[in-house]
Scaffold this motif. Sequence first.
Motif, PDB file in Angstrom:
ATOM      1  N   PHE A   1      15.609   2.819  29.283  1.00  0.00           N
ATOM      2  CA  PHE A   1      16.505   2.333  28.233  1.00  0.00           C
ATOM      3  C   PHE A   1      16.125   2.952  26.890  1.00  0.00           C
ATOM      4  N   ILE A   2      14.838   2.955  26.588  1.00  0.00           N
ATOM      5  CA  ILE A   2      14.361   3.519  25.325  1.00  0.00           C
ATOM      6  C   ILE A   2      14.635   5.024  25.269  1.00  0.00           C
ATOM      7  N   ASN A   3      14.470   5.691  26.414  1.00  0.00           N
ATOM      8  CA  ASN A   3      14.719   7.139  26.484  1.00  0.00           C
ATOM      9  C   ASN A   3      16.202   7.485  26.563  1.00  0.00           C
ATOM     10  N   ARG A   4      17.029   6.473  26.707  1.00  0.00           N
ATOM     11  CA  ARG A   4      18.488   6.627  26.727  1.00  0.00           C
ATOM     12  C   ARG A   4      18.974   7.580  27.819  1.00  0.00           C
ATOM     13  N   ASN A   5      18.406   7.452  29.017  1.00  0.00           N
ATOM     14  CA  ASN A   5      18.888   8.285  30.121  1.00  0.00           C
ATOM     15  C   ASN A   5      19.833   7.517  31.055  1.00  0.00           C
ATOM     16  N   GLY A   6      20.105   6.267  30.753  1.00  0.00           N
ATOM     17  CA  GLY A   6      21.076   5.494  31.522  1.00  0.00           C
ATOM     18  C   GLY A   6      20.557   4.887  32.810  1.00  0.00           C
ATOM     19  N   GLU A   7      19.317   5.177  33.204  1.00  0.00           N
ATOM     20  CA  GLU A   7      18.814   4.733  34.505  1.00  0.00           C
ATOM     21  C   GLU A   7      18.041   3.419  34.392  1.00  0.00           C
ATOM     22  N   PHE A   8      18.737   2.393  33.967  1.00  0.00           N
ATOM     23  CA  PHE A   8      18.153   1.053  33.895  1.00  0.00           C
ATOM     24  C   PHE A   8      19.153   0.064  34.476  1.00  0.00           C
ATOM     25  N   THR A   9      18.656  -1.100  34.892  1.00  0.00           N
ATOM     26  CA  THR A   9      19.483  -2.023  35.661  1.00  0.00           C
ATOM     27  C   THR A   9      19.201  -3.477  35.292  1.00  0.00           C
ATOM     28  N   VAL A  10      20.110  -4.335  35.707  1.00  0.00           N
ATOM     29  CA  VAL A  10      19.933  -5.784  35.705  1.00  0.00           C
ATOM     30  C   VAL A  10      19.707  -6.202  37.154  1.00  0.00           C
ATOM     31  N   ASN A  11      18.650  -6.953  37.426  1.00  0.00           N
ATOM     32  CA  ASN A  11      18.315  -7.364  38.790  1.00  0.00           C
ATOM     33  C   ASN A  11      18.291  -8.887  38.892  1.00  0.00           C
ATOM     34  N   ILE A  12      19.075  -9.452  39.803  1.00  0.00           N
ATOM     35  CA  ILE A  12      19.081 -10.897  40.038  1.00  0.00           C
ATOM     36  C   ILE A  12      18.981 -11.134  41.541  1.00  0.00           C
TER      37      ILE A  12
ATOM     38  N   ASP B   1      22.640 -11.181  56.064  1.00  0.00           N
ATOM     39  CA  ASP B   1      23.492 -11.092  57.255  1.00  0.00           C
ATOM     40  C   ASP B   1      24.953 -10.757  56.937  1.00  0.00           C
ATOM     41  N   GLN B   2      25.228 -10.262  55.725  1.00  0.00           N
ATOM     42  CA  GLN B   2      26.610  -9.909  55.378  1.00  0.00           C
ATOM     43  C   GLN B   2      26.751  -8.475  54.882  1.00  0.00           C
ATOM     44  N   GLY B   3      25.722  -7.657  55.058  1.00  0.00           N
ATOM     45  CA  GLY B   3      25.822  -6.261  54.677  1.00  0.00           C
ATOM     46  C   GLY B   3      25.537  -6.020  53.202  1.00  0.00           C
ATOM     47  N   ALA B   4      25.462  -4.748  52.847  1.00  0.00           N
ATOM     48  CA  ALA B   4      25.219  -4.326  51.463  1.00  0.00           C
ATOM     49  C   ALA B   4      26.441  -3.576  50.951  1.00  0.00           C
ATOM     50  N   TRP B   5      26.705  -3.714  49.640  1.00  0.00           N
ATOM     51  CA  TRP B   5      27.951  -3.213  49.081  1.00  0.00           C
ATOM     52  C   TRP B   5      27.726  -2.565  47.728  1.00  0.00           C
ATOM     53  N   ARG B   6      28.592  -1.629  47.396  1.00  0.00           N
ATOM     54  CA  ARG B   6      28.611  -0.983  46.084  1.00  0.00           C
ATOM     55  C   ARG B   6      30.002  -1.154  45.496  1.00  0.00           C
ATOM     56  N   GLN B   7      30.061  -1.404  44.170  1.00  0.00           N
ATOM     57  CA  GLN B   7      31.371  -1.634  43.558  1.00  0.00           C
ATOM     58  C   GLN B   7      31.329  -1.263  42.079  1.00  0.00           C
ATOM     59  N   SER B   8      32.438  -0.743  41.577  1.00  0.00           N
ATOM     60  CA  SER B   8      32.659  -0.518  40.160  1.00  0.00           C
ATOM     61  C   SER B   8      33.856  -1.343  39.733  1.00  0.00           C
TER      62      SER B   8
ATOM     63  N   VAL C   1      25.138   1.531  32.173  1.00  0.00           N
ATOM     64  CA  VAL C   1      25.686   2.832  31.788  1.00  0.00           C
ATOM     65  C   VAL C   1      26.480   3.449  32.928  1.00  0.00           C
ATOM     66  N   LEU C   2      26.002   3.293  34.147  1.00  0.00           N
ATOM     67  CA  LEU C   2      26.695   3.842  35.316  1.00  0.00           C
ATOM     68  C   LEU C   2      27.921   3.017  35.690  1.00  0.00           C
ATOM     69  N   ASN C   3      28.026   1.789  35.123  1.00  0.00           N
ATOM     70  CA  ASN C   3      29.157   0.909  35.395  1.00  0.00           C
ATOM     71  C   ASN C   3      29.327   0.678  36.897  1.00  0.00           C
ATOM     72  N   THR C   4      28.211   0.440  37.552  1.00  0.00           N
ATOM     73  CA  THR C   4      28.197   0.298  39.011  1.00  0.00           C
ATOM     74  C   THR C   4      27.301  -0.874  39.398  1.00  0.00           C
ATOM     75  N   MET C   5      27.671  -1.539  40.482  1.00  0.00           N
ATOM     76  CA  MET C   5      26.916  -2.686  40.978  1.00  0.00           C
ATOM     77  C   MET C   5      26.655  -2.529  42.470  1.00  0.00           C
ATOM     78  N   TRP C   6      25.474  -2.951  42.887  1.00  0.00           N
ATOM     79  CA  TRP C   6      25.112  -3.021  44.300  1.00  0.00           C
ATOM     80  C   TRP C   6      24.748  -4.472  44.592  1.00  0.00           C
ATOM     81  N   TYR C   7      25.142  -4.976  45.749  1.00  0.00           N
ATOM     82  CA  TYR C   7      24.835  -6.374  46.034  1.00  0.00           C
ATOM     83  C   TYR C   7      24.776  -6.627  47.535  1.00  0.00           C
ATOM     84  N   ALA C   8      24.153  -7.741  47.898  1.00  0.00           N
ATOM     85  CA  ALA C   8      24.027  -8.098  49.308  1.00  0.00           C
ATOM     86  C   ALA C   8      23.717  -9.588  49.434  1.00  0.00           C
ATOM     87  N   VAL C   9      24.163 -10.144  50.539  1.00  0.00           N
ATOM     88  CA  VAL C   9      23.794 -11.494  50.976  1.00  0.00           C
ATOM     89  C   VAL C   9      23.268 -11.360  52.393  1.00  0.00           C
TER      90      VAL C   9
END
Length: 279
Positions: A93-104, A131-138, A121-129
């Motif tokens: 984030f400090i280096n402003r290269n866009g490669e930072f995330t929010v993790n919950i 036994d329900q698979g993993a997903w990517r979404q914008s 910055v990438l405007n992209t989300m990855w998520y999973a529950v």
Amino acid sequence: MNELLESIKRIAWEACDAILEVYQNPIEVTDKKDSSPLTQADLSANQLISRRLSVLRPAWPILSEESAAADIEDRLSWTTFWLIDPLDGTREFINRNGEFTVNIALVHEGRPILGVIAAPVLNTMWYAVKDQGAWRQSPGEPARRIATTTWHPDQPLRIVGSRSHGGHEMERLLKVLPSYEFEGVGSSLKFCRIAEGAADCYPRPGATCEWDTGAAHIILDEAGGTVLRLDTETHKVKEPLRYNQHHSLVNPDFVALGQGLAEKWNHPGLLNLSIGTAP
């Protein structure tokens, strides 16, 4: 769980907005007690996420990188809790290269069962529950299911590693691996690269904390991969990471692997142990 997931996705996007507000202006940096950097974006995202999680029902405790020391000490009695890193990759984030995330992540009995990673910055989300698979979404696009790929020994091993952390143990490990291609990636995006089949493994000898891996762990699991403890001396992999089992929140050394690589990793033909154990 699906209704809960939608709530967490909304919270993660809101945290992204709070981070981007700071990102668009001059960034002021202070040092925490462990000398790691802290910015207003870390604090703003943490406050927003904590406030929003606290009104969800059931009301589970919240453990964050920015939690007070008293809350951290109280956690060992928790069976189910929220594990968050409001800004993973502060140096990026400090280096402003866009490669930072929010993790919950939602952790139950030592294992993550829900995870969301959002990259502002990438405007992209990855998520999973579980036994329900993993997903990517914008935003504005349908979710796409993601899966790890199977590495073949006749191909270079696609390794992702930290942009901001390295060291002797990482160099030592790389020497015992077969032919590989290395890509430097920030934050939990390394796990996402494996989960969507763009990389094979992320070895991490060296200190990380549980909030760095919780959300990524369930996403990689549901994509067909795994996150296993790594024996730094033998370079062999062991059991999966567990969460909130000890007084320390520091993870052991680990390696995140794509589909089928756990079995191949411990096979004598993959690691050149004669190099790794040489004086």
